[in-house]
Design an enzyme around this catalytic site. Structure first.
Site, PDB file in Angstrom:
ATOM      1  N   HIS A   1      15.904  51.216  65.887  1.00 21.80           N
ATOM      2  CA  HIS A   1      16.215  52.613  65.555  1.00 21.80           C
ATOM      3  C   HIS A   1      16.905  52.628  64.192  1.00 21.80           C
ATOM      4  CE1 HIS A   1      18.516  56.421  65.998  1.00 21.80           C
ATOM      5  NE2 HIS A   1      17.663  56.739  66.959  1.00 21.80           N
TER       6      HIS A   1
ATOM      7  N   ASP B   1      21.988  47.126  70.849  1.00 23.75           N
ATOM      8  CA  ASP B   1      21.835  48.572  70.877  1.00 23.75           C
ATOM      9  C   ASP B   1      21.282  48.929  72.260  1.00 23.75           C
ATOM     10  OD1 ASP B   1      20.890  51.135  70.822  1.00 23.75           O
ATOM     11  OD2 ASP B   1      19.811  50.952  68.929  1.00 23.75           O
TER      12      ASP B   1
ATOM     13  N   GLN C   1      19.063  53.148  74.663  1.00 23.62           N
ATOM     14  CA  GLN C   1      17.904  53.547  75.458  1.00 23.62           C
ATOM     15  C   GLN C   1      17.905  52.839  76.809  1.00 23.62           C
ATOM     16  OE1 GLN C   1      15.397  56.269  75.697  1.00 23.62           O
ATOM     17  NE2 GLN C   1      15.932  55.924  73.591  1.00 23.62           N
TER      18      GLN C   1
ATOM     19  N   LYS D   1      22.489  59.908  76.702  1.00 19.46           N
ATOM     20  CA  LYS D   1      21.218  59.368  77.211  1.00 19.46           C
ATOM     21  C   LYS D   1      21.348  58.852  78.638  1.00 19.46           C
ATOM     22  CE  LYS D   1      19.288  58.627  72.707  1.00 19.46           C
ATOM     23  NZ  LYS D   1      18.748  57.714  71.695  1.00 19.46           N
TER      24      LYS D   1
ATOM     25  N   CYS E   1      13.035  58.249  64.771  1.00 12.94           N
ATOM     26  CA  CYS E   1      14.062  57.487  64.053  1.00 12.94           C
ATOM     27  C   CYS E   1      13.701  56.009  63.965  1.00 12.94           C
ATOM     28  CB  CYS E   1      15.449  57.634  64.705  1.00 12.94           C
ATOM     29  SG  CYS E   1      16.037  59.315  64.690  1.00 12.94           S
TER      30      CYS E   1
END
Ligand SMILES: *Cc1c(COP(=O)(O)O)cnc(C)c1O
Length: 415
Positions: A132, A209, A212, A235, A373
């Site tokens: 991202h 990261d 998600q 999220k 993104c």
């Protein structure tokens, strides 16, 4: 949990859970809403909305400051939320949990406090080709500011990390590997444990990261042995404006603060200032108290369902959706990794993704169209945009059938 839907944690009733999300019970453009944009943000269950409203109705006050009752209540809830996140990620101690405004701020915190302070010109940060923008641009700024080198490990045509290529991207100058656990553009689940072992073997640290991943996979930072883990509340069925950075204590202790202000200090004088202990050293200023309390409620919610139950349910739904979508003439799935979750990114020959998005919205179906993104991913696959349907546990086969019917209807108009 008081709700009926949670009474059978072994076999959650996903239909009943869906009924606990007020925003899903509406019509859009005269059609029942089918919400398939969970990769961008999730809807909130009543339990999360209630937790936030309860805080503002009864306990609203600043944290860590007052001796009065409301401030103590707010502080207790805030610090209990930290313990909740600690348990959720299986961190060793709650002081390893830093509250931020989201994944983006968490990654920037590591970029400033870890890389800015401990890396010098020529040192390398390794990412993958599916990151991202928020896990690309902070490192590019550091290339300009201190002359670190950003190294990009390639992906294959299925959208997978090629492990040998990843290993070849590491060098004795690698100080940090920053990698997504679940690609928002492709749905790929990366081999984190193996990548972390390879990074540690050459003395590099690992930042994940998890923006998600957290709503779809169960995460154990100790089992993975990652050094930093970032995610966002919004999220995972919690509010916007709140997020988490997990970091191993020995690293966080060695890192300088990144924001300065109230709450992050012990003593301030004009001859010098002593910084506070973890986690407060990294939490300058009044935090998003209601957001943190809402995040704890969101985590309670998914833990009551069970992330393994969610993963199993979504795995079947992803397979169903993949099969149904692939029946559409001219549809190319972008991202076909063997290990995938929750994301269906696709392109349809001769059709603009933005036109599809608009026509689907007319039919009450919410998907995301664009570069997600992740412009380098789009470039790699030779497209400027994809249409992306992204799942949550409240989606079902009927949603997929509605999506496919809406796509076919849109294609009749566009072709
Ligand atoms: C959404 C997302 C981000 C950014 O999260 P914010 O909440 O916007 O800070 C970063 N990485 C991935 C993989 C994402 O999906």
């Amino acid at each position: 949990m008081t709700s009926l839907a949670h009474n059978q944690p072994m076999t959650p009733n996903f239909e009943a859970l869906r009924a606990e999300f007020p925003s899903l019970q509406q019509e859009v453009n005269g059609k029942p809403l089918v919400y398939l944009d969970n990769g961008a943000s999730t809807q909130k269950p009543q339990a999360v909305i209630d937790a936030i409203a309860h805080y503002y109705t009864h306990d609203n006050s600043n944290v860590h400051r007052g001796v009065h009752t409301l401030s103590q209540r707010a502080t207790d809830q805030f610090e209990n939320a930290r313990k909740k996140v600690q348990g959720f990620l299986n961190a060793r101690e709650d002081a390893e949990i830093i509250f931020t405004s989201g994944t983006t701020e968490s990654i920037n915190l590591v970029a400033h406090s870890f890389v800015h302070a401990f890396c010098e010109a020529g040192d390398e940060v390794v990412i993958t080709a599916m990151e991202h923008h928020s896990n690309i641009v902070p490192w590019q700024l550091l290339e300009q500011q201190i002359g670190i080198k950003l190294v990009v490990a390639p992906i294959n045509k299925k959208g997978e990390v090629v492990f040998d290529d990843f290993k070849a991207s590491l060098s004795e100058r690698t100080k940090l590997v920053a990698v997504t656990q679940l690609s928002n553009a492709l749905g790929t689940i990366t081999p984190l444990k193996e990548m972390t072992e390879a990074a540690h073997a050459i003395g590099a640290k690992v930042l994940v990261d998890g923006a998600q991943a957290v709503a779809h996979l169960s995460v154990d930072v100790q089992a993975l042995d990652v050094d930093f883990y970032a995610f966002s509340g919004h999220k995972i069925f919690a509010p916007t404006g709140v997020g988490v950075l997990y970091g191993k204590r020995e690293l966080l202790d060695a890192m300088p603060p990144y924001k300065a202000g109230g709450d992050m200090i012990k003593v301030v004088s004009f001859s010098g200032t002593t910084f506070n202990d973890l986690p407060h050293k990294f939490e300058a200023g009044t935090p998003n108290i209601a957001g943190v309390i809402g995040l704890a409620a969101g985590i309670d919610y998914v833990q009551a369902i069970g992330l393994n139950n969610i993963a199993a349910y979504e795995h079947d739904l992803l397979n169903y959706a993949t099969n149904q979508l692939e029946k559409i003439d001219g549809l190319n799935m972008i991202g076909t990794a063997a290990k995938k979750s929750s994301i269906l990114s696709f392109q349809i020959e001769g059709v603009h993704a933005s036109d599809l998005g608009t026509l689907l919205d007319h039919q009450g179906v919410a998907i995301r169209v664009g570069h997600h993104c992740a412009m380098p991913v789009m470039e790699f696959f030779g497209v400027d945009a994809t249409a992306r349907a992204s799942l949550a546990f409240y989606n079902n086969q009927a949603d997929i059938d509605t999506l496919v019917a809406a796509l076919n209807k849109a294609l009749n108009i566009l072709r």
